[in-house]
Enzyme design. Structure first.
Site, PDB file in Angstrom:
ATOM      1  N   VAL A 243      34.132  88.307   2.014  1.00 57.96           N
ATOM      2  CA  VAL A 243      33.750  87.070   1.332  1.00 57.96           C
ATOM      3  C   VAL A 243      32.881  86.146   2.183  1.00 57.96           C
ATOM      4  O   VAL A 243      32.538  85.064   1.753  1.00 57.96           O
ATOM      5  CB  VAL A 243      34.994  86.291   0.859  1.00 57.96           C
ATOM      6  CG1 VAL A 243      35.710  87.031  -0.241  1.00 57.96           C
ATOM      7  CG2 VAL A 243      35.951  86.018   2.027  1.00 57.96           C
ATOM      8  N   GLY A 244      32.493  86.591   3.379  1.00 53.95           N
ATOM      9  CA  GLY A 244      31.820  85.686   4.305  1.00 53.95           C
ATOM     10  C   GLY A 244      30.394  85.343   3.939  1.00 53.95           C
ATOM     11  O   GLY A 244      29.897  84.280   4.296  1.00 53.95           O
ATOM     12  N   GLU A 245      29.711  86.226   3.254  1.00 51.76           N
ATOM     13  CA  GLU A 245      28.279  86.025   3.059  1.00 51.76           C
ATOM     14  C   GLU A 245      27.860  85.907   1.603  1.00 51.76           C
ATOM     15  O   GLU A 245      26.815  85.339   1.288  1.00 51.76           O
ATOM     16  CB  GLU A 245      27.521  87.170   3.749  1.00 51.76           C
ATOM     17  CG  GLU A 245      27.692  87.086   5.252  1.00 51.76           C
ATOM     18  CD  GLU A 245      27.308  88.354   5.984  1.00 51.76           C
ATOM     19  OE1 GLU A 245      26.181  88.438   6.452  1.00 51.76           O
ATOM     20  OE2 GLU A 245      28.155  89.273   6.091  1.00 51.76           O
TER      21      GLU A 245
ATOM     22  N   GLY B 206      35.647  81.453  12.590  1.00 50.00           N
ATOM     23  CA  GLY B 206      35.921  80.448  11.581  1.00 50.00           C
ATOM     24  C   GLY B 206      36.349  81.068  10.278  1.00 50.00           C
ATOM     25  O   GLY B 206      36.855  80.399   9.382  1.00 50.00           O
TER      26      GLY B 206
ATOM     27  N   GLY C 235      29.169  81.520  14.348  1.00 52.40           N
ATOM     28  CA  GLY C 235      28.348  82.621  14.852  1.00 52.40           C
ATOM     29  C   GLY C 235      27.198  82.918  13.906  1.00 52.40           C
ATOM     30  O   GLY C 235      26.044  82.814  14.262  1.00 52.40           O
TER      31      GLY C 235
END
Lengths: 751, 164
Positions: free
Chosen positions: A714-716, A477, A248
């Site tokens: 923690v995604g970015e 994901g 996404g």
């Protein structure tokens, strides 16, 4: 490095699931091809739709050969502004938090290349595709504005989603005047397109006034309401199913024209319609990271301390909407300086509207800031890490508030240790490998805010001791199917194999937004609270029941774990959930929970994740070819629910950093305004051979304020710090400073 | 115009009528045979999400017209596992977290299966990276994918030793 992060905080029930490196619960489905993505759905009587898009960037559609398209065997309908049924909402009105002005065939205007100008619907994909070709559009073309030189400048009232365009602390003039060293540098970052591997896709079916949508979506319940608004039906009439998203990165949180056209076609034709955007159409109507031109001025004193930090950014947007990459804000919260000014300007171009893309603002802004910090360190004669330590912010520089938790020093120390940073030469061009390649080391700081949205969840304990937990979360994901279930298990004091987790559908409690790196914290809090609600009801039953071994323990006197309640002062006194429910004659027990930021904490504390990234590059001295050869990132982001998945997220972010530094860039033709590399051969993202050995260190951090679970995100964050680290390593190898991204061979050879 | 082709798909023989010669192998699998595990990421042979094995060789199914594979033996992601028993490559992808969103995963796994059978990348990470570079991943799961392929290669070799 242990794989399991121990619990330290006292504010949650001790659990056996959170902190464990479990493999993905959806793993079996994903490796066998059984995971169902939107385009994998095949309702009966299905039609296929293909969008026709403009090949000019500004003007109007003068003609379309609708007759030729309709005459092609299999074509059922051609939808154009002339025959499309009205919408309940003007596409030029924005809906909801992530609303954008969209193109849904409201008129014949063309505002950017790849804008929808018609929709062809056919019995087969092949017929619809050929129908689009037969439309052979003709245009009245107007002069295109596509580059920094020819856009329309404006002073924005907001950047991103409603943030102020200017933020200022202290007296900039005085700070610059007090400096003994000044560094000024400009950086250009290109337009980048999300390009999730799964193109935007939808299968839309109407049943009377009820609408079912299979479509990947990062904000399921919010989007349900937005889709409903365009068609004038209540939100509850829309069922949006998004069990799996094929990536996404921000682009699937926002509304776009093709989706509205797909739903419209299904309504007009009374049959289900499937639409999948071809890869080329991912470059236009579904958002991108806007290009920026950033100028930084840094002043430092004789001790290497910042006296001033000014970050000025020109950000590009479309001619008809306002989203601006908040790049300069990357300088607001990281380094201590008596004065900081972050300022944005807008530039209108004939492009699709940009939107949020993995670390919006932070990614581009960090690239420029960390590069400029490296130059300032050199001006002071200091090691880049030492320079950053001298400018370590003990409190948030922008607000003066204390941080909820900040473990950046530990990130620096452990990252530097793992990388072997000590002893690095200050000067460039000092290292070569055995093959004669130039070798350079660089570093950058990573920072990302730790926001929360609003979420709700429901937990139902069943008579057999298993539980159903539900929230409309989105797994693109990052691992929500697994990490959220782990949190839910702990909230209920159950082992994870007793948990049935339902998610990814709009008929479940609102799971909020999978974005801003805030989904695990927000939806996780809601799930945990729903579990806690069940446990307190269950405890109530047990402690008031004379036949229970827990009778009289009081609500605060029990612990819940492994499906039993234990007397806190006497472990020998315990009872299973099943037996408590059975004696109370209950077949199930339901609890509800909400997740969201505590306003008082938000008022008092600044909340960020931090990290440090160290990079090694090798550069061919003759050809200027660059390869990132080694990357170490150390990150502190509160409690880590699943270290295996968190590491994967951080690797992914760092790989996006490699991509930003060395690969990604959309190129537009100056005459036509068309993207010239709108495919995955021309738009470069790293392939396996581009990815070096990487190491991610998870730095233990207890954050008692960010939320009850102590979770940040923690995604970015991985993309921040990494871009600058690579640019700085290239300088260290070659003596060439990057002034634009991606860094190209010609920059290195000529520089 | 109506054609028909014979195929073996995941071990099963099929005779498939094809009313339109424009249909690609990928669209045949996805839209007509409803084997949707094979993904369409670009439709131009640039991303590898549609990788399948045709007569044992890995190809991009989006670049092959269905009529051109008449008589072929095709293996897709749906044909790898034996019921609940995963193939070693699939198991290794789960263990090493060799995916995030999962969309490129069927292609990565079929490509890895092909690569291992080709026997060209024996245990060398650089050669595995090179040999897998036709399969793009946007999430950044590369580290886990390469670990998984190397691990699967070892497991397959061990299995073969045991059999031999």
């Amino acid at each position: 490095m242990p794989d399991t992060i121990p619990f330290r905080a006292q504010n949650v029930r001790m659990g056996s699931s959170s902190g464990q490196p479990l493999t993905r619960r959806d793993g079996f489905l994903k490796v066998t091809g059984a995971a169902t993505y939107a385009a994998d759905n095949h309702p009966e009587n299905l039609l296929h739709a293909v969008v026709a898009v403009s090949t000019i960037a500004r003007g109007r559609v003068a003609s379309l050969d609708v007759d030729a398209a309709k005459a092609h065997p299999g074509v059922v309908e051609v939808i154009t502004p002339a025959n499309r049924i009205p919408l309940a909402l003007d596409p030029d009105v924005k809906v909801g938090l992530f609303g954008f002005r969209i193109e849904a065939l409201q008129d014949d205007r063309v505002r950017y290349a790849n804008q929808p100008i018609a929709l062809v619907v056919a019995e087969t994909l092949e017929a619809a595709t050929e129908g689009v070709r037969l439309l052979a559009p003709r245009y009245d073309v107007e002069q295109t504005r596509i580059s920094f030189g020819d856009g329309e400048a404006f002073e924005p009232v907001a950047v991103a989603f409603g943030s102020p365009p200017v933020a200022a602390v202290g007296d900039l003039g005085a700070g610059l005047a007090a400096a003994s060293h000044r560094v000024e540098a400009s950086y250009v970052t290109p337009a980048q397109y999300h390009n999730a591997m799964e193109p935007h896709a939808m299968v839309a079916s109407w049943d009377g006034d009820r609408l079912t949508l299979d479509t990947p979506n990062q904000a399921i319940v919010l989007s349900r309401a937005a889709f409903a608004a365009y068609f004038g039906i209540p939100a509850e009439n829309v069922l949006l199913r998004s069990p799996f998203l094929g990536g996404g990165f921000g682009s699937k949180a926002i509304m776009n024209g093709p989706y509205i056209l797909c739903i419209l076609a299904a309504r007009m034709l009374g049959r289900p319609v499937k639409m999948v955007l071809p890869r080329a159409q991912m470059f236009g109507p579904v958002g991108h990271r806007g290009a920026t031109r950033q100028t930084l001025r840094l002043g430092t004193d004789a001790d290497g301390r910042l006296t001033a930090l000014e970050h000025d950014a020109v950000a590009t947007t479309s001619s008809f909407d306002d989203f601006l990459e908040p790049a300069a804000n990357a300088s607001l919260n990281l380094y201590a300086s008596p004065t900081i000014v972050a300022r944005h300007h807008g530039l209108r171009l004939d492009i699709g509207t940009p939107g949020p893309m993995r670390a919006p603002g932070e990614a581009s802004g960090s690239a420029a800031l960390e590069s400029a910090m490296d130059e300032a360190a050199l001006a002071c004669g200091l090691d880049p890490l030492e320079f950053r330590l001298r400018n370590y912010a003990e409190n948030d520089p922008a607000s003066g508030k204390p941080f909820s938790a900040k473990s950046l020093r530990e990130c620096y120390a452990q990252g530097a240790e793992a990388f072997g940073w000590a002893g690095r030469a200050l000067e460039p061009c000092r290292m070569r490998d055995e093959a004669g390649q130039l070798v350079g080391w660089g570093m950058g700081s990573a920072i990302f805010h730790a926001p929360m949205f609003q979420a709700e969840a429901r937990a139902t304990l069943r008579a057999d001791g298993t539980a159903l937990v539900e929230t409309a979360g989105a797994d693109m994901g990052q691992g929500a199917w697994t990490a959220l279930a782990q949190i839910a298990a702990d909230g209920l004091g159950l082992d994870i194999d007793k948990i049935e987790f339902r998610s990814g559908s709009s008929d479940l409690p609102d799971g909020g937004v999978a974005g801003g790196s805030g989904h695990t914290a927000t939806a996780g809090s809601a799930l945990h609270n729903a579990g806690t609600d069940v446990i307190s009801k269950l405890t109530e039953l047990a402690v008031n029941d004379r036949d229970s071994p827990l009778f009289g323990a009081g609500n605060a006197g029990v612990d819940a774990r492994h499906g039993r309640l234990y007397h806190r002062d006497d472990e020998a006194r315990s009872e299973s959930y099943q037996s408590i429910l059975a004696r109370a004659g209950l077949t199930n027990l339901e609890g509800n929970g909400r997740g969201g930021r505590d306003p008082a904490s938000a008022e008092q504390r600044a909340m960020f994740s931090h990290g440090a990234v160290f990079a090694e590059v090798k550069v061919d001295p003759d050809l200027g070819q660059v390869k990132a050869t080694r990357l170490v990132g150390a990150f502190a982001a509160g409690r880590i629910i699943n270290p295996k998945l968190a590491r994967s997220q951080l690797y992914g972010g760092m790989i996006w950093g490699i991509s930003f530094a060395l690969h990604e860039e959309a190129l537009h033709d100056r005459r036509t305004g068309r993207p010239m590399n709108a495919d995955l051969a021309g738009y470069h993202i790293p392939v396996h051979a581009d990815i070096p050995d990487m190491e991610v260190l998870l730095i233990d951090e207890v954050d008692p304020y960010v939320n009850g679970l102590g979770i940040k995100g923690v995604g970015e964050i991985g993309i921040t710090g990494t871009v600058g680290a690579i640019a700085n390593a290239i300088w260290h190898a070659t003596g060439v400073r990057a002034r634009r991204f991606p860094i190209r061979i010609e920059d290195i050879i000529v520089g | 115009m109506s054609l028909s082709i014979s195929l073996t798909v995941n071990g099963a023989s099929k005779v498939v009528p094809i009313e339109d010669p424009r249909v690609t192998l990928l669209d045949l699998l996805r839209e007509r045979l409803v084997l949707t595990g094979t993904k369409k990421g670009c439709d131009r042979g640039q991303c590898g999400a549609c990788t399948v094995l045709v007569d044992g060789r890995r190809i991009n199914a989006c670049l092959a017209l269905a009529v051109s594979v008449d008589g072929a033996d095709i293996l897709t992601i749906e044909g790898l596992a034996k019921g609940d028993r995963l193939d070693p490559v699939q198991a290794a992808f789960i263990e090493h977290d060799g995916f995030q969103c999962g969309f490129c995963t069927p292609g990565q796994i079929m490509s890895a299966t092909g690569l291992i059978r080709e026997g060209e990348a024996d245990g060398d990470p650089e050669r595995v990276r090179e040999g897998m570079s036709g399969n793009l991943c946007r999430c950044g799961a590369h580290a886990g994918i390469i670990e998984a392929v190397l691990d699967a290669q070892r497991r397959v070799a061990e299995q073969e030793r045991r059999i031999a």
